[in-house]
Design a protein around this motif. Sequence first.
Motif, PDB file in Angstrom:
ATOM      1  N   ALA A   3       0.931  -1.345   0.106  1.00  0.00           N
ATOM      2  CA  ALA A   3       0.053   0.047  -0.053  1.00  0.00           C
ATOM      3  C   ALA A   3       0.815   1.203  -0.122  1.00  0.00           C
ATOM      4  N   HIS A   4       1.955   1.320   0.838  1.00  0.00           N
ATOM      5  CA  HIS A   4       3.012   2.188   0.804  1.00  0.00           C
ATOM      6  C   HIS A   4       3.648   2.606  -0.311  1.00  0.00           C
ATOM      7  N   TRP A   5       3.876   1.439  -0.982  1.00  0.00           N
ATOM      8  CA  TRP A   5       4.630   1.567  -2.447  1.00  0.00           C
ATOM      9  C   TRP A   5       3.830   2.209  -3.616  1.00  0.00           C
ATOM     10  N   GLN A   6       2.476   1.547  -3.570  1.00  0.00           N
ATOM     11  CA  GLN A   6       1.571   2.078  -4.608  1.00  0.00           C
ATOM     12  C   GLN A   6       0.983   3.387  -4.503  1.00  0.00           C
ATOM     13  N   SER A  62      -2.157  -0.209  10.499  1.00  0.00           N
ATOM     14  CA  SER A  62      -2.665   0.439   9.427  1.00  0.00           C
ATOM     15  C   SER A  62      -2.310   2.049   9.327  1.00  0.00           C
ATOM     16  N   LEU A  63      -2.761   2.507  10.851  1.00  0.00           N
ATOM     17  CA  LEU A  63      -2.101   3.924  11.048  1.00  0.00           C
ATOM     18  C   LEU A  63      -0.736   4.090  10.853  1.00  0.00           C
ATOM     19  N   ALA A  64       0.166   3.172  11.780  1.00  0.00           N
ATOM     20  CA  ALA A  64       1.627   3.212  11.545  1.00  0.00           C
ATOM     21  C   ALA A  64       2.144   3.279  10.132  1.00  0.00           C
ATOM     22  N   ALA A  65       1.545   2.519   9.379  1.00  0.00           N
ATOM     23  CA  ALA A  65       1.739   2.534   7.689  1.00  0.00           C
ATOM     24  C   ALA A  65       1.443   3.792   7.091  1.00  0.00           C
ATOM     25  N   TYR A  66       0.360   4.311   7.557  1.00  0.00           N
ATOM     26  CA  TYR A  66       0.073   5.504   7.203  1.00  0.00           C
ATOM     27  C   TYR A  66       1.117   6.687   7.501  1.00  0.00           C
ATOM     28  N   THR A 100       3.950   6.582   5.378  1.00  0.00           N
ATOM     29  CA  THR A 100       3.705   6.959   4.269  1.00  0.00           C
ATOM     30  C   THR A 100       3.652   8.465   3.916  1.00  0.00           C
ATOM     31  N   ARG A 101       3.188   9.098   5.077  1.00  0.00           N
ATOM     32  CA  ARG A 101       2.923  10.494   5.093  1.00  0.00           C
ATOM     33  C   ARG A 101       4.101  11.298   5.190  1.00  0.00           C
ATOM     34  N   ALA A 152       7.076  10.023   4.489  1.00  0.00           N
ATOM     35  CA  ALA A 152       7.885  10.061   3.313  1.00  0.00           C
ATOM     36  C   ALA A 152       7.623  10.840   2.164  1.00  0.00           C
ATOM     37  N   ASP A 153       6.271  11.176   2.134  1.00  0.00           N
ATOM     38  CA  ASP A 153       5.595  12.175   1.176  1.00  0.00           C
ATOM     39  C   ASP A 153       6.222  13.531   1.418  1.00  0.00           C
ATOM     40  N   GLU A 154       6.097  13.867   2.632  1.00  0.00           N
ATOM     41  CA  GLU A 154       6.527  15.239   3.276  1.00  0.00           C
ATOM     42  C   GLU A 154       8.046  15.491   3.062  1.00  0.00           C
ATOM     43  N   LYS A 155       8.726  14.545   3.535  1.00  0.00           N
ATOM     44  CA  LYS A 155      10.111  14.595   3.448  1.00  0.00           C
ATOM     45  C   LYS A 155      10.782  14.503   2.213  1.00  0.00           C
ATOM     46  N   ILE A 156      10.552  13.615   1.488  1.00  0.00           N
ATOM     47  CA  ILE A 156      11.286  13.060   0.194  1.00  0.00           C
ATOM     48  C   ILE A 156      10.466  13.000  -1.094  1.00  0.00           C
ATOM     49  N   GLY A 157       9.229  13.149  -0.927  1.00  0.00           N
ATOM     50  CA  GLY A 157       8.156  13.384  -1.953  1.00  0.00           C
ATOM     51  C   GLY A 157       7.861  11.903  -2.500  1.00  0.00           C
ATOM     52  N   GLY A 158       8.036  11.231  -2.058  1.00  0.00           N
ATOM     53  CA  GLY A 158       7.776   9.526  -2.415  1.00  0.00           C
ATOM     54  C   GLY A 158       8.438   8.560  -1.811  1.00  0.00           C
TER      55      GLY A 158
END
Length: 260
Positions: A162-165, A219-223, A226-227, A229-235
Amino acid sequence: MSNATEFIGDLARSLGFLSRLPVPSRYFEGHDGSVSRAVRAFPLAGLLLAIPSALLLWLLLEWQAEPLLAALIAIAVVTLLSGALHEDGLADAADGFGGGRDRDHILSIMKDSRTGSYGVIALILSFSLRATALASLASDAQALPALALLAAAALSRALMVAHWQTLPSARLGGVASGAGRPEASARSFALISAALVCMLLLLSPAGPVALLVALVLASLAAYGITRLADEKIGGHTGDTIGATQQAGEIVFLVALALAV
């Protein structure tokens, strides 16, 4: 080619991607290296990978071994079988997010093969929390820790899909980028199949409330990863994917131990 044959091929390639287990070369002949569809089999691959450790854990507890020692041995075995793939990602991600100043610096730290203090601390916490949680579950029923280990292995590998996708690749040319972004249908299949595995294994011995709490918190930990990684490196990178697996497994086992 039948759907069953295709899935067996995906499962074999998933095991080859996620572990050090020998996989027949015929499953890779003529294959382009992409696991975009094969990730649907990640939960089952994780389950199969954890079976030797779960069986060993159950046997050690049956033989009246000290629960914490038995849990550490079981975790050591599954770590060896996986080649510490996810633990390596957790350590690199912890170093990167913990010590990086900006996106480029974070990615540079993650690529560095050396492990810093953040990574060491993350690994200590990962092994100690998982082992303690499994040992705690042994006080309720000797089969429960083994079942929890199997369920966590399946669920955490669905969460990494889910994180990867969800995120684009943060670094071109990395392992995750070269393996291809998971298909949305493969992600959904992985998540649904992992949830079913958890229910089949733990609904009765752990109870619906404890299982639901553990599923939601994992699930919240994985989320959260994900958040971040999105904020810090954009992916995503291979390291953040591994860190997501570790976070999901740790939180699932700890939450289950606290809720049962």
